[in-house]
Motif scaffolding. Structure first.
Motif, PDB file in Angstrom:
ATOM      1  N   GLU A  15       0.818  -1.218   0.000  1.00  0.00           N
ATOM      2  CA  GLU A  15       0.000   0.000   0.000  1.00  0.00           C
ATOM      3  C   GLU A  15       0.853   1.270   0.000  1.00  0.00           C
ATOM      4  OE1 GLU A  15      -2.405  -3.236   2.090  1.00  0.00           O
ATOM      5  OE2 GLU A  15      -0.342  -2.519   2.195  1.00  0.00           O
ATOM      6  N   PHE A  16       1.870   1.318   0.843  1.00  0.00           N
ATOM      7  CA  PHE A  16       2.724   2.509   0.921  1.00  0.00           C
ATOM      8  C   PHE A  16       3.383   2.774  -0.431  1.00  0.00           C
ATOM      9  CE2 PHE A  16       6.870   4.498   1.581  1.00  0.00           C
ATOM     10  CZ  PHE A  16       6.474   5.690   2.190  1.00  0.00           C
ATOM     11  N   GLU A  17       3.884   1.722  -1.059  1.00  0.00           N
ATOM     12  CA  GLU A  17       4.529   1.862  -2.366  1.00  0.00           C
ATOM     13  C   GLU A  17       3.537   2.385  -3.408  1.00  0.00           C
ATOM     14  OE1 GLU A  17       6.902  -0.882  -5.653  1.00  0.00           O
ATOM     15  OE2 GLU A  17       6.550  -1.689  -3.649  1.00  0.00           O
ATOM     16  N   PHE A  18       2.327   1.846  -3.425  1.00  0.00           N
ATOM     17  CA  PHE A  18       1.291   2.290  -4.360  1.00  0.00           C
ATOM     18  C   PHE A  18       0.957   3.768  -4.140  1.00  0.00           C
ATOM     19  CE2 PHE A  18      -3.271   2.856  -5.353  1.00  0.00           C
ATOM     20  CZ  PHE A  18      -3.230   2.591  -6.717  1.00  0.00           C
ATOM     21  N   GLU A  19       0.755   4.143  -2.895  1.00  0.00           N
ATOM     22  CA  GLU A  19       0.426   5.543  -2.590  1.00  0.00           C
ATOM     23  C   GLU A  19       1.575   6.468  -2.979  1.00  0.00           C
ATOM     24  OE1 GLU A  19      -0.882   5.837   1.490  1.00  0.00           O
ATOM     25  OE2 GLU A  19      -2.328   4.203   1.197  1.00  0.00           O
ATOM     26  N   LYS A  20       2.810   6.046  -2.765  1.00  0.00           N
ATOM     27  CA  LYS A  20       3.976   6.842  -3.128  1.00  0.00           C
ATOM     28  C   LYS A  20       4.031   7.047  -4.644  1.00  0.00           C
ATOM     29  CE  LYS A  20       8.992   6.937  -2.635  1.00  0.00           C
ATOM     30  NZ  LYS A  20      10.167   6.186  -2.204  1.00  0.00           N
ATOM     31  N   ILE A  21       3.732   5.993  -5.399  1.00  0.00           N
ATOM     32  CA  ILE A  21       3.708   6.103  -6.861  1.00  0.00           C
ATOM     33  C   ILE A  21       2.743   7.206  -7.285  1.00  0.00           C
ATOM     34  CG2 ILE A  21       2.968   4.932  -8.986  1.00  0.00           C
ATOM     35  CD1 ILE A  21       3.951   2.279  -7.566  1.00  0.00           C
ATOM     36  N   TRP A  22       1.552   7.207  -6.710  1.00  0.00           N
ATOM     37  CA  TRP A  22       0.537   8.198  -7.083  1.00  0.00           C
ATOM     38  C   TRP A  22       0.889   9.595  -6.590  1.00  0.00           C
ATOM     39  CZ3 TRP A  22      -3.678   8.026 -10.250  1.00  0.00           C
ATOM     40  CH2 TRP A  22      -3.965   6.782 -10.811  1.00  0.00           C
ATOM     41  N   ASN A  24       3.803  10.866  -6.285  1.00  0.00           N
ATOM     42  CA  ASN A  24       4.928  11.389  -7.050  1.00  0.00           C
ATOM     43  C   ASN A  24       4.690  11.399  -8.557  1.00  0.00           C
ATOM     44  OD1 ASN A  24       6.589  11.845  -4.764  1.00  0.00           O
ATOM     45  ND2 ASN A  24       6.977   9.646  -4.664  1.00  0.00           N
ATOM     46  N   ARG A  25       3.525  10.964  -8.970  1.00  0.00           N
ATOM     47  CA  ARG A  25       3.199  10.840 -10.387  1.00  0.00           C
ATOM     48  C   ARG A  25       2.719  12.176 -10.954  1.00  0.00           C
ATOM     49  NH1 ARG A  25      -1.652   6.931 -12.481  1.00  0.00           N
ATOM     50  NH2 ARG A  25      -1.467   7.413 -14.686  1.00  0.00           N
ATOM     51  N   GLU A  26       3.229  12.520 -12.130  1.00  0.00           N
ATOM     52  CA  GLU A  26       2.743  13.708 -12.834  1.00  0.00           C
ATOM     53  C   GLU A  26       1.547  13.269 -13.682  1.00  0.00           C
ATOM     54  OE1 GLU A  26       1.593  16.962 -14.009  1.00  0.00           O
ATOM     55  OE2 GLU A  26       3.413  17.118 -12.825  1.00  0.00           O
ATOM     56  N   THR A  27       0.356  13.688 -13.284  1.00  0.00           N
ATOM     57  CA  THR A  27      -0.854  13.254 -13.979  1.00  0.00           C
ATOM     58  C   THR A  27      -1.167  14.096 -15.207  1.00  0.00           C
ATOM     59  OG1 THR A  27      -2.305  14.684 -12.690  1.00  0.00           O
ATOM     60  CG2 THR A  27      -1.872  12.458 -11.812  1.00  0.00           C
ATOM     61  N   HIS A  28      -0.658  15.310 -15.266  1.00  0.00           N
ATOM     62  CA  HIS A  28      -0.908  16.229 -16.372  1.00  0.00           C
ATOM     63  C   HIS A  28      -2.369  16.657 -16.444  1.00  0.00           C
ATOM     64  CE1 HIS A  28       3.124  15.443 -18.010  1.00  0.00           C
ATOM     65  NE2 HIS A  28       2.906  14.198 -17.665  1.00  0.00           N
ATOM     66  N   LEU A  29      -3.165  16.349 -15.447  1.00  0.00           N
ATOM     67  CA  LEU A  29      -4.596  16.650 -15.505  1.00  0.00           C
ATOM     68  C   LEU A  29      -4.901  18.140 -15.412  1.00  0.00           C
ATOM     69  CD1 LEU A  29      -6.041  13.745 -13.343  1.00  0.00           C
ATOM     70  CD2 LEU A  29      -6.330  14.091 -15.801  1.00  0.00           C
ATOM     71  N   ASN A  30      -4.131  18.888 -14.656  1.00  0.00           N
ATOM     72  CA  ASN A  30      -4.431  20.311 -14.481  1.00  0.00           C
ATOM     73  C   ASN A  30      -4.348  21.104 -15.778  1.00  0.00           C
ATOM     74  OD1 ASN A  30      -4.950  20.015 -11.759  1.00  0.00           O
ATOM     75  ND2 ASN A  30      -2.813  20.298 -11.209  1.00  0.00           N
ATOM     76  N   LYS A  37     -11.494  17.692 -10.940  1.00  0.00           N
ATOM     77  CA  LYS A  37     -10.898  17.274  -9.667  1.00  0.00           C
ATOM     78  C   LYS A  37     -10.435  15.821  -9.746  1.00  0.00           C
ATOM     79  CE  LYS A  37     -11.987  17.034  -4.742  1.00  0.00           C
ATOM     80  NZ  LYS A  37     -12.988  17.181  -3.720  1.00  0.00           N
ATOM     81  N   PHE A  38      -9.387  15.511  -8.960  1.00  0.00           N
ATOM     82  CA  PHE A  38      -8.890  14.142  -8.844  1.00  0.00           C
ATOM     83  C   PHE A  38      -8.704  13.778  -7.387  1.00  0.00           C
ATOM     84  CE2 PHE A  38      -5.510  11.101  -8.160  1.00  0.00           C
ATOM     85  CZ  PHE A  38      -5.904  10.071  -8.990  1.00  0.00           C
ATOM     86  N   ASN A  39      -9.063  12.536  -7.042  1.00  0.00           N
ATOM     87  CA  ASN A  39      -8.781  11.974  -5.721  1.00  0.00           C
ATOM     88  C   ASN A  39      -8.333  10.534  -5.891  1.00  0.00           C
ATOM     89  OD1 ASN A  39     -11.436  13.856  -5.030  1.00  0.00           O
ATOM     90  ND2 ASN A  39      -9.819  13.944  -3.508  1.00  0.00           N
ATOM     91  N   LEU A  40      -7.385  10.116  -5.060  1.00  0.00           N
ATOM     92  CA  LEU A  40      -7.064   8.704  -4.907  1.00  0.00           C
ATOM     93  C   LEU A  40      -7.670   8.305  -3.581  1.00  0.00           C
ATOM     94  CD1 LEU A  40      -5.570   6.193  -5.963  1.00  0.00           C
ATOM     95  CD2 LEU A  40      -3.619   6.910  -4.549  1.00  0.00           C
ATOM     96  N   GLN A  71      -2.006  13.425 -25.765  1.00  0.00           N
ATOM     97  CA  GLN A  71      -0.614  13.211 -25.384  1.00  0.00           C
ATOM     98  C   GLN A  71      -0.459  13.279 -23.861  1.00  0.00           C
ATOM     99  OE1 GLN A  71       1.896  12.264 -27.478  1.00  0.00           O
ATOM    100  NE2 GLN A  71       2.998  11.901 -25.570  1.00  0.00           N
ATOM    101  N   SER A  72      -1.255  14.112 -23.199  1.00  0.00           N
ATOM    102  CA  SER A  72      -1.214  14.191 -21.732  1.00  0.00           C
ATOM    103  C   SER A  72      -1.531  12.841 -21.105  1.00  0.00           C
ATOM    104  CB  SER A  72      -2.202  15.236 -21.222  1.00  0.00           C
ATOM    105  OG  SER A  72      -1.784  16.519 -21.565  1.00  0.00           O
ATOM    106  N   PHE A  73      -2.501  12.128 -21.661  1.00  0.00           N
ATOM    107  CA  PHE A  73      -2.867  10.798 -21.172  1.00  0.00           C
ATOM    108  C   PHE A  73      -1.694   9.838 -21.364  1.00  0.00           C
ATOM    109  CE2 PHE A  73      -4.539   6.522 -21.746  1.00  0.00           C
ATOM    110  CZ  PHE A  73      -5.376   6.383 -20.654  1.00  0.00           C
ATOM    111  N   LYS A  74      -1.106   9.851 -22.549  1.00  0.00           N
ATOM    112  CA  LYS A  74       0.033   8.974 -22.821  1.00  0.00           C
ATOM    113  C   LYS A  74       1.192   9.267 -21.874  1.00  0.00           C
ATOM    114  CE  LYS A  74      -1.229   8.511 -27.635  1.00  0.00           C
ATOM    115  NZ  LYS A  74      -1.010   9.031 -28.985  1.00  0.00           N
ATOM    116  N   ASP A  75       1.455  10.552 -21.652  1.00  0.00           N
ATOM    117  CA  ASP A  75       2.541  10.943 -20.746  1.00  0.00           C
ATOM    118  C   ASP A  75       2.270  10.485 -19.317  1.00  0.00           C
ATOM    119  OD1 ASP A  75       3.839  12.140 -22.866  1.00  0.00           O
ATOM    120  OD2 ASP A  75       3.205  14.180 -22.324  1.00  0.00           O
ATOM    121  N   ALA A  76       1.027  10.603 -18.866  1.00  0.00           N
ATOM    122  CA  ALA A  76       0.671  10.227 -17.490  1.00  0.00           C
ATOM    123  C   ALA A  76       0.738   8.724 -17.266  1.00  0.00           C
ATOM    124  CB  ALA A  76      -0.720  10.744 -17.160  1.00  0.00           C
ATOM    125  N   HIS A  77       0.621   7.942 -18.333  1.00  0.00           N
ATOM    126  CA  HIS A  77       0.568   6.484 -18.205  1.00  0.00           C
ATOM    127  C   HIS A  77       1.803   5.767 -18.757  1.00  0.00           C
ATOM    128  CE1 HIS A  77      -3.634   7.649 -17.690  1.00  0.00           C
ATOM    129  NE2 HIS A  77      -3.737   6.553 -16.979  1.00  0.00           N
TER     130      HIS A  77
END
Length: 100
Positions: A15-22, A24-30, A37-40, A71-77
């Motif tokens: 769980e900690f590793e998964f949360e850390k990934i999210w 630190n992840r650049e979602t490009h959503l903004n 809005k986004f929530n995990l 491209q934002s989607f591709k970059d985020a994933h």
């Protein structure tokens, strides 16, 4: 409005590793038109996994679909496959149109 969710089953102990990934992840959503809005969110845990969901709110379903083709989607994933050891199976997508 539209809500897009992916449900993830995360191996117990990862769980900690998964949360850390999210975190630190650049979602490009903004930068994406129609994004609100986004929530995990974290759910319950059983002997095998902890349930999480990514929860994003959009102006419309079309705004969300446009993002998935961008491209934002591709970059985020782009690095999604590098953390397979934390997941049980693939995420399960659910989309909802807001009625009220």
């Amino acid at each position: 409005m539209y809500i897009a969710m992916n449900r993830f089953k995360i191996k117990v102990g990862k769980e900690f590793e998964f949360e850390k990934i999210w975190k630190n992840r650049e979602t490009h959503l903004n930068k994406v038109e129609g994004f609100i809005k986004f929530n995990l969110i974290k759910g319950s845990t059983n002997d095998e996994y902890t349930l999480y969901a990514s929860h994003s709110t959009w102006n419309s379903e079309n705004s969300f679909i446009s993002w998935t083709k961008s491209q934002s989607f591709k970059d985020a994933h782009k690095n999604v496959g590098t953390h397979r050891d934390v997941y049980i199976g693939h995420p399960v997508f659910e989309g909802f149109k807001i009625i009220i």
